[in-house]
Structures are given as structure tokens and as C-alpha cells.
Write an enzyme that holds these catalytic residues in place. Structure first.
Site, mmCIF file in Angstrom:
data_model
loop_
_atom_site.group_PDB
_atom_site.id
_atom_site.type_symbol
_atom_site.label_atom_id
_atom_site.label_comp_id
_atom_site.label_asym_id
_atom_site.label_seq_id
_atom_site.Cartn_x
_atom_site.Cartn_y
_atom_site.Cartn_z
ATOM 1 N N SER A 167 0.843 -1.186 0.000
ATOM 2 C CA SER A 167 0.000 0.000 0.000
ATOM 3 C C SER A 167 0.890 1.252 0.000
ATOM 4 O O SER A 167 1.758 1.389 -0.858
ATOM 5 C CB SER A 167 -0.949 -0.043 1.201
ATOM 6 O OG SER A 167 -1.990 0.906 1.061
ATOM 7 N N ASP B 119 -8.890 -4.610 -6.354
ATOM 8 C CA ASP B 119 -8.472 -3.810 -5.199
ATOM 9 C C ASP B 119 -9.241 -2.498 -5.188
ATOM 10 O O ASP B 119 -9.328 -1.802 -6.191
ATOM 11 C CB ASP B 119 -6.968 -3.548 -5.291
ATOM 12 C CG ASP B 119 -6.369 -2.952 -4.030
ATOM 13 O OD1 ASP B 119 -7.138 -2.436 -3.189
ATOM 14 O OD2 ASP B 119 -5.138 -2.997 -3.888
ATOM 15 N N HIS C 98 -6.590 -6.278 -0.842
ATOM 16 C CA HIS C 98 -5.554 -5.256 -0.943
ATOM 17 C C HIS C 98 -4.276 -5.799 -0.330
ATOM 18 O O HIS C 98 -4.307 -6.456 0.708
ATOM 19 C CB HIS C 98 -6.003 -3.993 -0.216
ATOM 20 C CG HIS C 98 -4.994 -2.886 -0.205
ATOM 21 N ND1 HIS C 98 -4.470 -2.358 -1.354
ATOM 22 C CD2 HIS C 98 -4.423 -2.191 0.821
ATOM 23 C CE1 HIS C 98 -3.624 -1.386 -1.038
ATOM 24 N NE2 HIS C 98 -3.566 -1.277 0.269
#
Length: 519
Positions: free
Chosen positions: A236, A460, A488
Site C-alpha cells: 500500500s 483492489d 488489498h
């Protein structure tokens, strides 16, 4: 969810949330027959870091690191130390701050390759505890070869923490306000006041809260560890940090895995706007799944009915918190709960049940704090540290519009097309009133960096797959591994054997796939 933010904080529109997920330690098979190709890092010719303003290559420090217990971490095997870095890398002899790092040694010193750095997502998630939670999920072959090094990025928790003078964290550690008809002037006034509070509380730090400076800190950590190069695993926002490091220090990159990275070229206003359709689609998927189980959850027999029921509860809480079992659920907290339901397909049932309980006046089972908790055993962390740091980096990485007419235009467009999340994603934030930042954002391409491995899930919501594709294209020679899933940062916790196997092989053997892989 994944381990990426310590307690697995989800960064999303309504709030970055905390979501506990089942551990999926299964890793794909590594081609151990090819392990003989693994090189000793001492045999690799050293390369100087790319020269940039504010940051040259760091030399090994004269004094060794002092390793000791890790505050707030219940793992005696994990050892911690502090690394001193310049507050302003343009002035290396000026004021300094400390960065907390942790180390979990490789399980086989004879096969040790080097260090594998990792940190939390967000920005604002802690990284010091991550080696302990990550280690059981990694394959034995990976663990044998790397010391796992965690670190809190500057201004998070153990690393010279900052705050914005607020008494509590925002839900999920992510400040957002949903616009209503004619609310922009009031929203702007509140955002301006928040920015002033941040300057009053931490004005000395705000000009230096940027991803580029966090990457420069990483290179100081590398030098302090005595490593010519580092390997890296970041998901991320931490994946974005890894891409920025590769652009600044290409000669120091060994084996980098960027898991569902945010595209640094879109940070942060374009990123927030561009992912709005994914949030609407994610809500549709969650609502359809829940509607098929109306007999169990009672939120509606169609996706529209489920969406209306959930959105109705959030609107009701915006008028007055919904008190259930002694807890007053705010609209922000229920928004956090909704984001949990659209963020990961494995959370659909848990979140549907929680909304059903709130609707019925029953205490919901929510196995995560909706607001970040202060780290136990770590003194001196401001009450709003995660929210403040998240805001500081998002504003610092900019640029952000400063003209209210830009926000009026975006709100009109996005609210009409995306009625659930457009009024939040397009709304004004304190970044419109943030102090000017001297640092220049680092953009791709990272032309001289070796290829990295980018992983992503096709559905995602938090960092749509276009982000990963842009990062892979921006670092020449990179490869991408995708899975068709609604999640994710899938490595390693999602448990896909194909994806995990490709990542493990890269970390162990060092060979990228000859082409992108669709698992």
C-alpha cells in the site's frame, strides 16, 4: 486484510480502518534446486547511490547501533534500536530526529543474504512491530535469508511522534468530511482550523513530513546497518515509499517487492479522486453478497436495499450518534465499518452482521478498534498521532488545490457520478491550507533502478490495480503478478499459492518472471 499497518489499518475514504484477517501462511513452492544461483552480497560490486540535492550516499556510522528491548512489543526475539537522521536532509548538520527500527535475525546465518526492510501502510501505520507479525507468514526459505527490519517512518509512534492537538484519533486515523448541500464554506473553515492546530502543535515538523524524506531516512538506516544494498517488502503506502526510494537511490536497491503500491505520480489528490469509482463498485459487490444472504442479515433482498439500509444508518448517525450497548456510533465510525466491508471480500460477512446488529439495537461484534489505539508501553505519543501523521504526509506530498472553486467543481462532478463516496473524496481537506513544503515530490520513472516485483489484486478498492501497473512501468525491467480477487496488498496473507510462490522465488533466487504473471 494484511499485516501492513501493524493492527492492519485500512486507509480508505470513510476512514483508514483496522481489520483483523485470518492468517494465510501458505506460500507457494520455491524452486530450491535453483538456490545455488543465490549470490553473496559481498560478491556484488558496490554501487554508489544516485546523487540528488539534499541527499548523497550515507557512509557507515562510526558508532554501532545499540540494540535493546522493543517498547510495546511482546516478542523477546525482536530487538530495537534508534537511528539518528537529519530533520532536514538539506542541512545534515542541523537539527536531528530519531527513527526507531527493529530486527528479527535470519533463521539460517549460513544462508543469510542481507536485510529485508518493511514498514506500515497509511501513511501513519507503525512498522516496528511488523517483523514479528510478518515472520510466521513468510516461507522458511525467505526467513532463512533475511534479517527482517521494521521501522516507524518519521513522526509515527516511536519515531519522534507528532500530533495536531486533537484529543482523539479520527476513525481509522484518517480525517475526512462528507460534503452536504452548501456545506463547502463550513467544511473549508473547519479544514483551515485543523491546519492551524497542526501548525501550532507540530509546525517545526510539517515541512519535513514527506515520502521523499522518509526514503532518505531509509538510506540512513541502510548505512547504519552496514549494508551496501537493501531488499524491501512494502504494501500500500509502504509500496509507494519503496518506489520513491528506488528513484532516489537506484544503486542501493537489491530485491524490492511492492505490494499494491500507490502510484507516487498521483499522490494524493488525483489518487483520492481516481479511486472513487472503485469504492462505488466495491460497495456494490458487498451489497450484492449481503443481499444474497438476506435471511441471515436482514439488510435487504437486493443490492440497492442493502446499500440504502447501510447508508441510512450512516446518515442517521450524522444527525445523532446511534447508542448501542453503551457505545455511541458516529457516522465516521459507521463509515469505517462500511469501508471494512468493501475493502476485502473476506470481511463481507463480519461487516454485514455488524450493520445488522446496529440496525437492530444489538451490540455488534467488531474485532478491531474503529479508532487507532495508542501503542502500549510507548510513552510520549500524542493522542492523535496516526491521524496527524497521515494528514501531514498526504499534505506534504501534494500538490493540493488551494482555490475553493476547484473543490466546488470536483464536488459537483463526483457527487453526481458517485453519490456514496464522491462527496467525501472530492471534498476540501486541511491540505488546502497547509504550509508550503520545500521538498519536491519524487516522480517516476526510476530509470537506473533494477527491476522490482509489483503485486496486486485486480479488484483492489484501496489502491486500484492501475496504480501498480504505473509503478511497474515506471521502474524499467519490473514485473507484475496479479490475482483476480477483491482484496488489498495480498502478499503473503491472502494465501494465493501462485502469487506467494512468485514472490518467494524472487526474494530467494533473485529472478524476476520473464513476463507479467496473471495468477
Amino acid at each position: 486484510m494484511t499485516y501492513w499497518a501493524g493492527a492492519a489499518r485500512i486507509v480508505a475514504v470513510a476512514a483508514s480502518i483496522v481489520l483483523l484477517s485470518p492468517a494465510h501462511p501458505a506460500a507457494g513452492a520455491v524452486n530450491t534446486a535453483a538456490l545455488s544461483s543465490n549470490r553473496n552480497p559481498q560478491q556484488d560490486p558496490p554501487q554508489e547511490a544516485q546523487q540528488h540535492p539534499w541527499q548523497g550516499p550515507h557512509r557507515h556510522p562510526a558508532r554501532p547501533l545499540r540494540w535493546g528491548d522493543c517498547a510495546g512489543v511482546d516478542d523477546p526475539a525482536l530487538r530495537c534500536a534508534e537511528v539518528t537522521v537529519p530533520l532536514d536532509h538539506r542541512r545534515p548538520r542541523g537539527r536531528t530526529i530519531t527513527i526507531a527500527i527493529s530486527r528479527l535475525p535470519a533463521t539460517d546465518p549460513a544462508r543469510r543474504r542481507g536485510v529485508l526492510l518493511t514498514t506500515g501502510g497509511g501513511p501513519g501505520g507503525p512498522g516496528v512491530p511488523l517483523p514479528s507479525s510478518l515472520a510466521p507468514l513468510l516461507s522458511p526459505e525467505v526467513r532463512a535469508r533475511y534479517d527482517l527490519i521494521g521501522f516507524d517512518i518519521r513522526f509515527v509512534e516511536r519515531s519522534t511522534p507528532i500530533g495536531c492537538g486533537q484529543a482523539v484519533e479520527e476513525p481509522g486515523g484518517y480525517r475526512v468530511r462528507t460534503a452536504g448541500p452548501g456545506s463547502l464554506p463550513a467544511d473549508a473553515a473547519e479544514a483551515r482550523a485543523y491546519a492551524r492546530d497542526c501548525v501550532r502543535a507540530s509546525g517545526w515538523a510539517l515541512p519535513h513530513a514527506t515520502t521523499a524524506n522518509a526514503a532518505r531516512d531509509m538510506d540512513v538506516i541502510r548505512a547504519a546497518l552496514g549494508e551496501e544494498k537493501i531488499s524491501y517488502l512494502g504494501g500500500s503506502y509502504a509500496g509507494m515509499l519503496g518506489a520513491v526510494y528506488a528513484a532516489l537511490f537506484p544503486g542501493r536497491v537489491d530485491r524490492f517487492v511492492l505490494d499494491s503500491p500507490v502510484n507516487p505520480d498521483d499522490a494524493w489528490r488525483p489518487y483520492e479522486l481516481d479511486r472513487t469509482p472503485a469504492f462505488e463498485a466495491g460497495t456494490g459487490a458487498f451489497a450484492a453478497w449481503t443481499a444474497e444472504r438476506d435471511a441471515e442479515y436482514g439488510l435487504g433482498g437486493t443490492a440497492r436495499e442493502v446499500t440504502d439500509a447501510v447508508a441510512g444508518l450512516i446518515r442517521r448517525a450524522a444527525t445523532a450518534p446511534i447508542v448501542v450497548a453503551g457505545h455511541a456510533w458516529t457516522s465516521g465510525e459507521l463509515g469505517t465499518l462500511l469501508v471494512a466491508g468493501i475493502y476485502d471480500e473476506r470481511s463481507f460477512g463480519l461487516v454485514a452482521a455488524a450493520f445488522a446488529d446496529v440496525a437492530a439495537g444489538r451490540e455488534p461484534y467488531v474485532p478491531f478498534p474503529v479508532r487507532p489505539l495508542p501503542p502500549p508501553g510507548v510513552p510520549g505519543v500524542p493522542a492523535d498521532n496516526h491521524t496527524a501523521t497521515n494528514m501531514a504526509y498526504r499534505c506534504g506530498d501534494g500538490p493540493w488545490p488551494r482555490d475553493l472553486r476547484d473543490y466546488q467543481r470536483d464536488l459537483a462532478s463526483y457527487s453526481a457520478r458517485y453519490p456514496l463516496f464522491g462527496p467525501a473524496n472530492a471534498n476540501i481537506t486541511p491540505c488546502a491550507f497547509w504550509p508550503r513544503i520545500a521538498d519536491e515530490p519524487v516522480r517516476l520513472p526510476a530509470g537506473r533502478a533494477p527491476g522490482v516485483l509489483v503485486t496486486a489484486a485486480l479488484r483492489d478498492v484501496a489502491a486500484p490495480v492501475a496504480n501498480g501497473r504505473a509503478v511497474a512501468a515506471g521502474i524499467r525491467g519490473s514485473r507484475m503478478v496479479t490475482i483476480d480477487a477483491h482484496t488489498h496488498a495480498p502478499y503473503p496473507a491472502f494465501g494465493d499459492a501462485c502469487l506467494n510462490g512468485r514472490v518467494d522465488a524472487f526474494l530467494v533466487i533473485g529472478t524476476l518472471p520473464p513476463a507479467d504473471v496473471a495468477c
